[in-house]
Motif scaffolding. Structure first.
Motif, PDB file in Angstrom:
ATOM      1  N   LYS A  95      15.261   6.337   6.399  1.00  0.00           N
ATOM      2  CA  LYS A  95      14.311   7.254   5.766  1.00  0.00           C
ATOM      3  C   LYS A  95      14.649   7.541   4.296  1.00  0.00           C
ATOM      4  O   LYS A  95      13.807   8.063   3.555  1.00  0.00           O
ATOM      5  N   ALA A  96      15.864   7.182   3.876  1.00  0.00           N
ATOM      6  CA  ALA A  96      16.236   7.380   2.472  1.00  0.00           C
ATOM      7  C   ALA A  96      15.576   6.340   1.567  1.00  0.00           C
ATOM      8  O   ALA A  96      15.457   6.556   0.357  1.00  0.00           O
ATOM      9  N   PHE A  97      15.143   5.209   2.159  1.00  0.00           N
ATOM     10  CA  PHE A  97      14.595   4.103   1.382  1.00  0.00           C
ATOM     11  C   PHE A  97      13.066   4.141   1.362  1.00  0.00           C
ATOM     12  O   PHE A  97      12.425   4.341   2.394  1.00  0.00           O
ATOM     13  N   LYS A  98      12.503   3.935   0.194  1.00  0.00           N
ATOM     14  CA  LYS A  98      11.048   3.825   0.047  1.00  0.00           C
ATOM     15  C   LYS A  98      10.613   2.414   0.433  1.00  0.00           C
ATOM     16  O   LYS A  98      11.250   1.427   0.075  1.00  0.00           O
ATOM     17  N   ASP A  99       9.521   2.314   1.173  1.00  0.00           N
ATOM     18  CA  ASP A  99       8.975   1.003   1.528  1.00  0.00           C
ATOM     19  C   ASP A  99       8.231   0.428   0.327  1.00  0.00           C
ATOM     20  O   ASP A  99       7.195   0.952  -0.087  1.00  0.00           O
ATOM     21  N   THR A 100       8.776  -0.639  -0.260  1.00  0.00           N
ATOM     22  CA  THR A 100       8.148  -1.257  -1.434  1.00  0.00           C
ATOM     23  C   THR A 100       7.681  -2.681  -1.139  1.00  0.00           C
ATOM     24  O   THR A 100       7.480  -3.467  -2.054  1.00  0.00           O
ATOM     25  N   THR A 101       7.507  -2.995   0.136  1.00  0.00           N
ATOM     26  CA  THR A 101       7.078  -4.350   0.497  1.00  0.00           C
ATOM     27  C   THR A 101       5.644  -4.629   0.042  1.00  0.00           C
ATOM     28  O   THR A 101       5.207  -5.779   0.030  1.00  0.00           O
ATOM     29  N   GLY A 102       4.907  -3.583  -0.339  1.00  0.00           N
ATOM     30  CA  GLY A 102       3.534  -3.776  -0.798  1.00  0.00           C
ATOM     31  C   GLY A 102       3.412  -4.206  -2.248  1.00  0.00           C
ATOM     32  O   GLY A 102       2.301  -4.459  -2.729  1.00  0.00           O
ATOM     33  N   PHE A 103       4.543  -4.303  -2.954  1.00  0.00           N
ATOM     34  CA  PHE A 103       4.487  -4.732  -4.352  1.00  0.00           C
ATOM     35  C   PHE A 103       4.264  -6.241  -4.399  1.00  0.00           C
ATOM     36  O   PHE A 103       5.074  -7.009  -3.884  1.00  0.00           O
ATOM     37  N   GLY A 104       3.193  -6.687  -5.043  1.00  0.00           N
ATOM     38  CA  GLY A 104       2.804  -8.087  -4.978  1.00  0.00           C
ATOM     39  C   GLY A 104       3.388  -8.998  -6.035  1.00  0.00           C
ATOM     40  O   GLY A 104       3.294 -10.225  -5.921  1.00  0.00           O
ATOM     41  N   GLU A 105       4.011  -8.429  -7.078  1.00  0.00           N
ATOM     42  CA  GLU A 105       4.565  -9.258  -8.156  1.00  0.00           C
ATOM     43  C   GLU A 105       6.014  -9.646  -7.853  1.00  0.00           C
ATOM     44  O   GLU A 105       6.645  -9.100  -6.951  1.00  0.00           O
ATOM     45  N   THR A 106       6.553 -10.573  -8.633  1.00  0.00           N
ATOM     46  CA  THR A 106       7.955 -10.962  -8.497  1.00  0.00           C
ATOM     47  C   THR A 106       8.854  -9.819  -8.958  1.00  0.00           C
ATOM     48  O   THR A 106       8.458  -9.007  -9.803  1.00  0.00           O
ATOM     49  N   ARG A 107      10.057  -9.765  -8.429  1.00  0.00           N
ATOM     50  CA  ARG A 107      11.002  -8.698  -8.803  1.00  0.00           C
ATOM     51  C   ARG A 107      11.810  -9.132 -10.029  1.00  0.00           C
ATOM     52  O   ARG A 107      13.036  -9.234 -10.009  1.00  0.00           O
ATOM     53  N   LEU A 108      11.113  -9.393 -11.112  1.00  0.00           N
ATOM     54  CA  LEU A 108      11.728  -9.753 -12.385  1.00  0.00           C
ATOM     55  C   LEU A 108      11.587  -8.576 -13.347  1.00  0.00           C
ATOM     56  O   LEU A 108      10.668  -7.761 -13.209  1.00  0.00           O
ATOM     57  N   ALA A 109      12.472  -8.516 -14.326  1.00  0.00           N
ATOM     58  CA  ALA A 109      12.473  -7.390 -15.251  1.00  0.00           C
ATOM     59  C   ALA A 109      11.106  -7.166 -15.895  1.00  0.00           C
ATOM     60  O   ALA A 109      10.680  -6.031 -16.090  1.00  0.00           O
TER      61      ALA A 109
END
Length: 262
Positions: A95-109
């Protein structure tokens, strides 16, 4: 519930964590927050100019349960043999972690600002805000090195202003006493830095947490030695120490502050 009460009791005691030789090294500029040797620094600079292309693609698929499991696995690997109670004490609940699986872009800066806007209430305007009190961010970007923190700071400059700085929260080129003075007199909504220095600023009671809405761990970034913040022991252990700091962990387990892994 028992765990939360235990943290609250520890927090109310006012007892601070004992300093270690690693802490002293970080504050004097001789620890792992120092610039890396020239070849590694040159490589990192070259990669930054060329644009980041390598990252851990598995992070994007991890929901809260998987992220909590990843965190616990890293504790086991980096700290060795722990008892069940010790492991549970240092781990973080899903529960401490936010669900961010809905982010559609690459995890680049280059996509960090889009990520932050998607998971911040009021989006861009929310990120451009700041508290009236100095040293009271709503967002902390937690990175594995000062070089990486600099790269992420460039991606969030647009959210700052003359009255709302984007703060550097790492030790490179700045002694702790000078950093304390800077935070004491500066209003900022977003800060990026390394765990050692952030923890020291919190312990010196100049970096305040009452307005902190999110801690963003730079988890997908892969450095020139093919390490992430979870696999680099010198980065993970200070991160673990920071997230287990009583006043921060109490906020994480009570959902006052969200933990996002970028």
């Amino acid at each position: 519930m028992a765990r939360t009460k235990q943290i609250a009791r520890k927090h109310s005691s006012g007892v601070k964590r004992k300093r270690t030789p690693e802490d002293d090294a970080a504050d004097t500029g001789s620890g792992n927050e120092q610039p890396q040797k020239k070849s590694a620094t040159a490589n990192a600079a070259a990669n930054s100019r060329a644009g980041q292309t390598v990252y851990d693609k598995t992070i994007a698929k991890d929901g809260p349960e998987k992220l909590a499991e990843r965190f616990t696995d890293a504790i086991k690997k980096q700290k060795g043999d722990l008892s069940t109670i010790e492991l549970e004490d240092e781990s973080l609940p899903p529960k401490a972690f936010k669900d961010t699986t809905g982010f559609g872009e690459t995890r680049l800066a280059k996509n960090l600002s889009d990520f932050l806007e998607q998971y911040t209430p009021d989006g861009r305007e929310g990120l451009k805000s700041c508290a009236e009190e100095t040293g009271s961010p709503h967002t902390i970007l937690l990175t594995s090195s000062a070089i990486r923190a600099q790269a992420l700071l460039q991606q969030v400059r647009a959210y700052g202003s003359e009255d709302n700085k984007i703060a550097k929260l790492f030790a490179k080129h700045l002694k702790l006493k000078d950093h304390i003075q800077y935070v004491q007199k500066t209003k900022f909504g977003i800060g990026a830095g390394t765990a050692h220095r952030i923890q020291h600023l919190i312990e010196n009671e100049v970096l305040k947490l009452k307005h902190l809405k999110r801690v963003v761990i730079d988890g997908s970034y892969v450095d020139d030695k093919q390490r992430t913040i979870f696999t680099d022991r010198d980065a993970f252990l200070p991160t673990l120490s920071l997230l287990n700091l009583d006043q921060l962990k109490l906020r994480l387990v009570s959902s006052e502050t969200e933990l996002l892994v970028f």
